[in-house]
Design an enzyme around this catalytic site. Structure first.
Site, PDB file in Angstrom:
ATOM      1  N   GLU A 485       0.836  -1.210   0.000  1.00 50.30           N
ATOM      2  CA  GLU A 485       0.000   0.000   0.000  1.00 50.30           C
ATOM      3  C   GLU A 485       0.865   1.252   0.000  1.00 50.30           C
ATOM      4  OE1 GLU A 485      -2.986  -0.208  -0.797  1.00 50.30           O
ATOM      5  OE2 GLU A 485      -3.120  -2.369  -0.522  1.00 50.30           O
ATOM      6  N   HIS A 488       1.703   2.154  -3.515  1.00 50.42           N
ATOM      7  CA  HIS A 488       0.664   2.975  -4.155  1.00 50.42           C
ATOM      8  C   HIS A 488       0.775   4.416  -3.647  1.00 50.42           C
ATOM      9  CE1 HIS A 488      -1.427  -0.176  -6.248  1.00 50.42           C
ATOM     10  NE2 HIS A 488      -1.724  -0.847  -5.156  1.00 50.42           N
TER      11      HIS A 488
HETATM   12 ZN   LIG Z   1      -2.476  -2.834  -5.009  1.00 50.79          ZN
END
Ligand SMILES: [Zn+2]
Length: 697
Positions: A485, A488
């Site tokens: 995460e 991202h």
């Molecule tokens: Zn992902």
């Protein structure tokens, strides 16, 4: 009342961070209604004939207006997912249909399309920056794919197809859920539970008791089904559940739950839709906004990977068969034995305790390790920062350049709560953009810095040590999730693009968007990193090498077999949507059998009805896109391979190039150009094979 709620409404304050300290559910309806009305008025004004179709007079003011709505609604969506109390749920549900309707209207507004199209055909277009041209191109493309350029007499048919497809997809998943629910196996004899873990037995006992029955009730839902297939010594029980699971929503059950006719109809309609748009197949339409360039390219990619993974998959299956025969007394390993035999072989070869591993990944140490990785790779500094949040556990950080310039900020909400949506995700509170100087008198533009939310569902600290709370400890999977995460998040925060529409993850092709997230996962498997991000909760010792080696071996256990399975699904999906004729004599199952003859090492029983349960492609937006999983893995592994080739997972030059050519560029350039600029060549599958233990010397 309404005027007050509009006058000082935190959702309408765009000057800085979201004002979580003063925000209440009562603010939602007045703010979002006002922004929707503003956006509609703006669309009306900008699409009038008096407005010239240019970047400055049309695209820029439209993006400005839409940004306010998406930021305010983004805050509501976020709070709804992290603090789902009844008042917030009501506020969210009250406005969700309105917001969805607005975006659907915009997507069908042909006047907007006409303006974008005239920009794309104007003389101005060539003089626009590359990010601006990309934004215009994406808009024109999306309107076209939504049927905007069809002749008037074809539009009603196109619309009717879209509506029927939406209904068929909904029915497909309903049927599957109903068929899953329709089955239960109640076991009366406790001897049949041998091998099952205690929690699985307990859950089955409670499920039976709930219906006033004796015995143990098993269903086809994952938490009940999986432990049986993995652990139950009773071959009869495994076979019974496997068969029920594999034949859901097919001709063997209730006719109204049979997905077979739906599959044909969906494929027929998708083909007709593609033909209306002027494409040879639905797969071609699906690839238009993706990184992959053509159907043959993806087919070659999958087949190449299959050929290379095959020897390893054959070895995996031979190992399983031999172990089943010699250690478990299973002469012929059947489909319902595979998970069971795999689990037993895993235990025999690489047994280690997840609980033991977890003791080493203490929260502070993991975060320090993660931050160190980011700082070393990308030359930024991470520092604690302060902001109003939605919960006392949430932390807030800032990212700066070495000279102290603000790059971006992020919230970190690590622990599970009852009011929090499950899973882990990154979302954005604000995107990066350049704000033009408002007047000629003002000399410089300002940069709006990006802000991200990073959300996980890890267990909070429990117990005390020396009078202080014991730190939280994470499983290795949780640590991988955090790195994923964060990847991202880095894509969002490290962008240098000035235009919101293609900054960060905006405008990035769907089959390339997982590149930064999967790239970051590699650092959880990097031995040079692990001692620095682990410290045993009691002894303070770093993770021992011997334990790490077992973790690594378990990671690659049966990787050849698993890879071929993913390739089988991907090839089946792509061929269904390209060379398969849904009105012809061959059935979907014939095609699947052909794909399996080409790539599979395990062929399930003839009564297996995998297509009838393939939600991803028939109800999940992955139609002719299932390959994206492997595609993005290849990209991220190959990028990490550049660091390996440099002999250093933190090689500063390679890190800078990854930042310059991929992370900071976002969607402002085609993903394949980003990749080539970083790697100096086209993607290759070797790094992924190597990372999966499939070393081709
Ligand atoms: Zn992902």
């Amino acid at each position: 009342m309404t005027t007050d709620l509009l006058h000082d409404n935190p959702l309408l304050d765009f000057s800085g961070l979201p004002r979580f300290d003063t925000l209440t559910p009562e603010h939602v309806q007045p703010a979002i209604s006002k922004l929707l009305a503003d956006c509609r008025a703006l669309v009306d004004r900008l699409t009038s004939d008096q407005v010239t179709a240019s970047w400055a007079t049309f695209a820029a003011p439209l993006a400005d207006g839409f940004e306010e709505l998406s930021r305010a609604w983004g805050v509501v969506v976020h709070v709804h997912s992290v603090n789902d109390i009844p008042a917030w749920r009501d506020a969210y549900n009250q406005m969700l249909p309105e917001v969805s309707r607005f975006y659907a209207e915009v997507g069908q507004n042909l006047k907007l399309f006409a303006k974008y199209k005239s920009i794309s055909e104007s003389e101005e277009y060539a003089s626009l920056s590359e990010p601006r041209r990309r934004i215009v191109d994406h808009e024109v493309r999306d309107f076209r794919l939504a049927g905007a350029e069809l002749p008037e007499d074809r539009k009603p048919r196109f619309q009717a197809i879209a509506e029927e497809l939406a209904q068929l997809s909904a029915k497909f998943s309903e049927n599957l859920l109903d068929a899953t629910n329709a089955f239960a196996e109640v076991v009366a004899d406790e001897a049949e539970l041998q091998g099952l873990p205690d929690d699985a037995r307990q859950a089955a006992r409670e499920a039976a008791a709930k219906e006033g029955k004796d015995g143990w009730k098993f269903t086809l839902h994952m938490p009940s089904y999986l432990p049986v297939l993995q652990y139950a010594d009773s071959r009869r029980l495994r076979a019974a559940l496997y068969r029920a699971y594999a034949t859901r929503a097919a001709e063997f059950g209730a006719p109204e739950m049979d997905n077979t006719p739906l599959i044909r109809r969906i494929l027929e309609l998708r083909r007709e839709q593609a033909e209306l748009l002027g494409y040879a197949s639905f797969a071609e339409v699906s690839l238009v906004p993706k990184m992959a360039e053509s159907v043959p390219q993806v087919l070659d990619f999958l087949r190449d990977l299959a050929v290379k993974a095959r020897p390893f998959a054959e070895r995996d299956i031979a190992d399983l068969r031999a172990f089943a025969r010699e250690e478990l007394g299973i002469e012929e390993m059947e489909a319902w034995d595979v998970a069971y035999v795999s689990e037993k072989l895993l235990q025999a070869r690489y047994a280690f305790s997840e609980q033991e591993v977890k003791q080493y990944f203490t929260e502070d140490r993991v975060l320090a390790g993660l931050f160190k990785v980011i700082e070393t790779l990308f030359g930024v500094c991470l520092k604690p920062d302060s902001a109003a949040t939605w919960h006392e556990d949430v932390r807030f950080f800032r990212m700066e350049t070495p000279t102290g310039e603000l790059v971006g900020q992020f919230y970190l909400d690590l622990y599970a709560r009852e009011t929090k949506r499950s899973g882990a995700w990154m979302d954005e509170a604000r995107g990066r953009r350049r704000r033009r100087a408002a007047s000629l008198a003002a000399e410089t533009d300002t940069i709006q810095t990006p802000i991200a939310y990073l959300n996980c569902n890890f267990s909070r600290p429990v117990g005390e040590r020396d009078g202080k709370p014991r730190p939280a400890t994470f499983t290795h999977d949780e640590v991988i999730t955090l790195f994923h995460e964060t990847g991202h998040g880095l894509h969002h925060l490290l962008t240098r693009v000035d235009e919101l529409g293609v900054a960060g993850i905006h405008g990035v092709e769907w089959d390339a968007v997982e590149l930064p997230s999967q790239f970051m996962e590699n650092y959880c498997w990097e031995w040079s990193v692990l001692p620095g991000m682990t410290a045993h909760v009691d002894t303070g010792e770093p993770l021992p090498r011997a334990l790490f080696d077992k973790m690594l071996a378990a990671k690659n256990f049966l990787s050849g077999m698993h890879m071929l399975r993913q390739i089988e699904f991907s090839l089946f999906d792509l061929r269904l949507h390209s060379d398969f004729d849904p009105t012809g004599d061959r059935s979907v199952l014939d095609l699947l059998a052909e794909v399996r003859r080409e790539v599979a090492v395990i062929v399930p029983p003839a009564w297996h009805r995998f297509p009838n349960t393939f939600l991803h492609i028939f109800a999940g937006g992955y139609g002719a896109g299932y390959y994206s999983y492997k595609w993005a893995e290849v990209l991220s592994a190959d990028c990490y391979g550049a660091f390996e080739a440099a002999g250093n997972a933190f090689d500063p030059l390679t890190g800078k190039r990854f930042l310059d050519e991929i992370l900071s560029v976002g969607g402002s350039r085609p993903a394949i150009d980003n990749f080539r600029a970083f790697r100096g060549r086209d993607p290759q599958v070797d790094a992924l094979l190597r990372h999966s233990g499939m070393i081709t010397a």
